[in-house]
Write a protein that holds these residues in place. Structure first.
Motif, PDB file in Angstrom:
ATOM      1  N   TYR A  32       0.822  -1.206   0.000  1.00  0.00           N
ATOM      2  CA  TYR A  32       0.000   0.000   0.000  1.00  0.00           C
ATOM      3  C   TYR A  32       0.857   1.257   0.000  1.00  0.00           C
ATOM      4  O   TYR A  32       2.016   1.245   0.393  1.00  0.00           O
ATOM      5  N   ALA A  33       0.249   2.352  -0.438  1.00  0.00           N
ATOM      6  CA  ALA A  33       0.945   3.633  -0.485  1.00  0.00           C
ATOM      7  C   ALA A  33       1.214   4.161   0.927  1.00  0.00           C
ATOM      8  O   ALA A  33       0.475   3.888   1.866  1.00  0.00           O
ATOM      9  N   ARG A  34       2.281   4.929   1.014  1.00  0.00           N
ATOM     10  CA  ARG A  34       2.637   5.607   2.254  1.00  0.00           C
ATOM     11  C   ARG A  34       2.885   7.079   1.925  1.00  0.00           C
ATOM     12  O   ARG A  34       3.126   7.448   0.777  1.00  0.00           O
ATOM     13  N   THR A  50       4.586  11.433  -1.313  1.00  0.00           N
ATOM     14  CA  THR A  50       3.907  10.135  -1.272  1.00  0.00           C
ATOM     15  C   THR A  50       4.721   9.126  -2.073  1.00  0.00           C
ATOM     16  O   THR A  50       5.496   9.500  -2.965  1.00  0.00           O
ATOM     17  N   ILE A  51       4.512   7.851  -1.757  1.00  0.00           N
ATOM     18  CA  ILE A  51       5.250   6.794  -2.434  1.00  0.00           C
ATOM     19  C   ILE A  51       4.333   5.590  -2.606  1.00  0.00           C
ATOM     20  O   ILE A  51       3.580   5.246  -1.691  1.00  0.00           O
ATOM     21  N   ASP A  52       4.380   4.977  -3.785  1.00  0.00           N
ATOM     22  CA  ASP A  52       3.504   3.841  -4.010  1.00  0.00           C
ATOM     23  C   ASP A  52       4.080   2.579  -3.364  1.00  0.00           C
ATOM     24  O   ASP A  52       5.163   2.606  -2.781  1.00  0.00           O
ATOM     25  N   ILE A  56       8.689   2.904  -6.417  1.00  0.00           N
ATOM     26  CA  ILE A  56       9.150   3.454  -7.688  1.00  0.00           C
ATOM     27  C   ILE A  56       8.496   4.797  -7.995  1.00  0.00           C
ATOM     28  O   ILE A  56       9.146   5.743  -8.439  1.00  0.00           O
ATOM     29  N   ASN A  57       7.199   4.893  -7.770  1.00  0.00           N
ATOM     30  CA  ASN A  57       6.456   6.107  -8.106  1.00  0.00           C
ATOM     31  C   ASN A  57       6.277   6.977  -6.873  1.00  0.00           C
ATOM     32  O   ASN A  57       5.773   6.527  -5.852  1.00  0.00           O
ATOM     33  N   ASP A 103      -1.477   2.743  -5.066  1.00  0.00           N
ATOM     34  CA  ASP A 103      -0.930   3.831  -5.870  1.00  0.00           C
ATOM     35  C   ASP A 103      -0.499   5.010  -5.005  1.00  0.00           C
ATOM     36  O   ASP A 103      -0.957   5.171  -3.887  1.00  0.00           O
ATOM     37  N   SER A 104       0.326   5.880  -5.587  1.00  0.00           N
ATOM     38  CA  SER A 104       0.858   7.040  -4.878  1.00  0.00           C
ATOM     39  C   SER A 104      -0.195   8.139  -4.800  1.00  0.00           C
ATOM     40  O   SER A 104      -0.077   9.163  -5.443  1.00  0.00           O
TER      41      SER A 104
END
Length: 124
Positions: A32-34, A50-52, A56-57, A103-104
């Motif tokens: 999950y995104a953080r 934010t980070i996915d 990577i994203n 997702d981010s």
């Protein structure tokens, strides 16, 4: 019970650096995104980075691009925020957040779990 615990905040002079960490217990968020949000006095809480799930994203607020770096260590269920070249305008309470989407994402409503916040104060 899910707990997000931030650490690493404090007082630093302009131009200095801090590294925030956010460890999670009670649930795994590796898929999950953080994110990191911040809230300055008299202002609304806003996304900083934010980070996915893959790491990577990423997304960065314009005010921190080139200065801050978000990263995650899924083996430790931990997310980090490296903050360099800090300015007084970066002063705020910084909150760690965890989502239940991969997702981010970058809005408050996308994050279900929050830390208690850590104060970052940058002096001029």
């Amino acid at each position: 019970q899910v707990q997000l615990v931030e650490s690493g905040g404090g007082l630093v002079q302009a131009g200095g650096s801090l590294r925030l960490s956010c460890a999670v217990s009670g649930r795994t968020f590796t898929t999950y995104a953080r994110a990191w949000f911040r809230q300055a006095p008299g202002k609304e809480r806003e996304p900083v980075a934010t980070i996915d799930w893959s790491g990577i994203n990423t997304y960065y607020a314009d005010s921190v691009k080139g200065r801050f770096t978000i990263s995650r260590d899924n083996a430790k269920n931990t997310v980090y925020l490296q903050m360099n070249s800090l300015k007084p305008g970066h002063t705020a309470v910084y909150y760690c957040a965890a989502s239940t989407v991969p997702d981010s994402v970058r809005t408050l409503k996308d994050y279900n779990y929050w830390g208690q916040g850590t104060q970052v104060t940058v002096s001029s």
